[in-house]
Design an enzyme around this catalytic site. Structure first.
Site, PDB file in Angstrom:
ATOM      1  N   GLU A 249      51.873 -28.070   7.370  1.00 54.80           N
ATOM      2  CA  GLU A 249      53.289 -27.704   7.484  1.00 54.80           C
ATOM      3  C   GLU A 249      53.411 -26.240   8.139  1.00 54.80           C
ATOM      4  OE1 GLU A 249      56.512 -28.112   8.481  1.00 54.80           O
ATOM      5  OE2 GLU A 249      56.416 -29.425   7.031  1.00 54.80           O
ATOM      6  N   ASP A 253      54.728 -25.527  12.104  1.00 56.19           N
ATOM      7  CA  ASP A 253      55.933 -24.721  12.087  1.00 56.19           C
ATOM      8  C   ASP A 253      55.781 -23.540  13.115  1.00 56.19           C
ATOM      9  OD1 ASP A 253      57.291 -26.353  10.593  1.00 56.19           O
ATOM     10  OD2 ASP A 253      57.267 -25.117   8.968  1.00 56.19           O
ATOM     11  N   SER A 447      59.891 -32.148  10.676  1.00 52.30           N
ATOM     12  CA  SER A 447      59.668 -30.920  10.217  1.00 52.30           C
ATOM     13  C   SER A 447      59.206 -30.305  11.646  1.00 52.30           C
ATOM     14  CB  SER A 447      58.658 -30.639   9.307  1.00 52.30           C
ATOM     15  OG  SER A 447      57.393 -31.442   9.657  1.00 52.30           O
TER      16      SER A 447
END
Length: 523
Positions: A249, A253, A447
């Protein structure tokens, strides 16, 4: 009366609305907590005045915001002296974000806030066992603070959110894209790279290594952006643990935002995965100097798995952000219209369901990356348990005025804010090529859409020279049901379970996917 007697003397307490906690999911063991266990917690206080909508659309300077909408110094003094007299240590306080950090033993804090704290083992979002402090029922506050303290967070430190990403199995990948390829496909404004702006990224675990970033951006021929890690509530950047877990994650990002806005300063806020940690990170980012153009959030949980006080405190942190000129992008969820709830009803993910977050849904994209030509783009839905974009109708937040005429449906239990607002590719089978812990993988999930939109916001802010703040009133301006919003390509095919895509806004992909150059003209 001796000090020991005073500790057992009943306090004059008043129930704190919205603080009721249910038993942690998957609770397998519980025991009493050592009364001498040290605990830190966060309190939020009321505002001097509510923030009007016009301020969210027309941001104001920070000093003016603090004077008009921060905490009253008299309230901070009252809370501080009251708690200190009861044996609580005040670590820090802030008028700007109306926040007080405090500490005390389990016995002291349990007495002051009217609860019994235990030690428990339950399961997290990935069904892994996790030990944490635990409470059920409501909290109270000393009656002198009733109405002044609006939230008490962190006493129960169960995991609050999950990372909304999915790693693709190599055999399942039909195609994949680098972020710059997606920037071309979505027509991000040319001659912009986010220079002069910053992007805040919220993380609740994992970490990054500079060597990964140097290798990844070097492979794309991009000068690496400046990336800074900031710890909140004791959390730190801890890379190298699991490329398929929180590291995935974090790197997703940073690499998506950094590749699409390499001129922006990327600031990564690491916080504990608790209600207090999550909100403290967002609050810290919103009040940072300089003010970021965007905050990207790729973690969330069904809005019904939050206490009302935590939801409200988080939403008010997003109000702070918008009033200061920050646009917050939030992943809408990866489990379709159920959001992983098992009651058979639709649910939406929070914080995406906040009307003060730009909720980001997901698509499946087939495109020629060499020519930036789109062959097809539909709602991401790979079937039950295999991933689908979140979306639906909130039962916690009323429908905002800017969504009044776009055709948000009403369900049996909800007639509120529609989710998402916007979309981009999220299907891991047509996902993002990134580098995590030295390993090249393809990742999808909403995400990835949050940092993509955060990068677009940074480039729009660079081009216009003005903060965007709460973007939705501008994006939805004068749009009626079935109409395509300026600056968007409509997605009209597919479903996420309970909801089906169609012309104009829908509860699968919102207004659609961006045409960044057209969106700049529309703004």
């Amino acid at each position: 009366m001796t000090p020991a007697d005073e500790q057992h003397e009943p306090l004059d307490l008043t129930p704190l609305p919205g603080s009721e906690r249910t038993e942690a999911p998957g609770l397998t063991a519980s025991a009493a907590l050592d009364p001498e266990t040290p605990i830190e917690a966060t309190l939020f206080l009321r505002r001097r005045a509510e923030v009007p909508e016009e301020v969210l659309e027309n941001p104001i300077p920070r000093d003016e915001f603090v004077a008009r909408y921060g905490a009253d110094p008299a309230d901070v003094e009252l809370v501080t002296t009251t708690l200190q007299a009861l044996g609580v240590t005040v670590i820090d306080s802030s008028l700007a974000d109306r926040r007080i950090r405090l500490s005390g033993t389990a016995a002291v804090l349990g007495r002051v806030f009217g609860t019994d704290l235990g030690q428990a083992t339950s399961t997290d979002a990935n069904d892994n066992p996790v030990e944490h402090r635990h409470r059920t029922g409501g909290l109270s506050v000393p009656s002198a603070l009733s109405g002044v303290v609006t939230a008490v967070l962190g006493l129960d430190d169960r995991p609050q959110a999950r990372a909304l990403f999915r790693v693709a199995l190599p055999s399942a990948v039909s195609t994949s894209y680098t972020p710059p390829e997606l920037g071309a496909i979505y027509a991000f404004p040319p001659e912009t790279d986010g220079s002069g702006t910053s992007i805040a990224i919220i993380e609740l675990g994992g970490g990054f290594a500079q060597s990964d970033l140097d290798a990844y951006f070097g492979s794309l021929g991009i000068t690496p952006p400046t990336v800074t890690a900031v710890g909140v509530d004791g959390a730190t950047n801890v890379p190298g643990q699991d490329p398929n877990g929180a590291d995935g994650e974090v790197l997703l990002d940073i690499e998506v935002a950094g590749a699409l806005a390499p001129g922006a300063h990327i600031i990564v806020y690491f916080a504990p995965n608790t209600d207090a940690g999550f909100i403290d990170a967002v609050t810290t980012a919103a009040h940072a100097t300089p003010t970021p153009a965007a905050i990207s959030i790729s973690w969330g949980q069904s809005e019904d798995q939050w206490t009302a006080q935590a939801r409200t405190a988080f939403d008010q942190a997003l109000v702070d952000a918008a009033a200061l000129g920050v646009t917050t992008t939030a992943a809408a969820g990866d489990d379709g219209s159920s959001d992983r709830e098992t009651d058979g009803r639709p649910h939406v993910d929070f914080p995406a369901s906040s009307p003060h977050a730009l909720a980001c849904g997901g698509t499946r994209l087939a495109a020629d990356a060499t020519t930036a030509t789109v062959q097809s783009e539909v709602v991401w839905n790979n079937g039950p348990g295999r991933g689908a974009t979140g979306g639906g109708v909130s039962d916690a937040f009323p429908r905002p005025v800017w969504q009044a005429n776009v055709g948000v449906p009403s369900t049996a239990q909800a007639s509120g804010r529609g989710v998402p607002d916007v979309s981009a590719v999220a299907d891991p089978q047509t996902g993002y090529r990134i580098l995590v812990d030295g390993k090249e993988i393809v990742i999808g999930g909403t995400s990835a859409v949050a940092p993509l939109w955060a990068a677009l916001v940074a480039r729009l802010v660079q081009s216009t020279g003005a903060a965007l703040g709460l973007a939705q009133p501008k994006l939805y301006d004068s749009i009626n049901a079935g109409q395509v919003a300026p600056g968007f390509r409509d997605i009209t095919s597919g479903d996420n379970g309970a909801f089906t895509a169609g012309p104009g806004w829908d509860a699968c992909t919102g207004l659609g996917v961006p045409n960044g150059t057209a969106l700049l003209s529309a703004l």
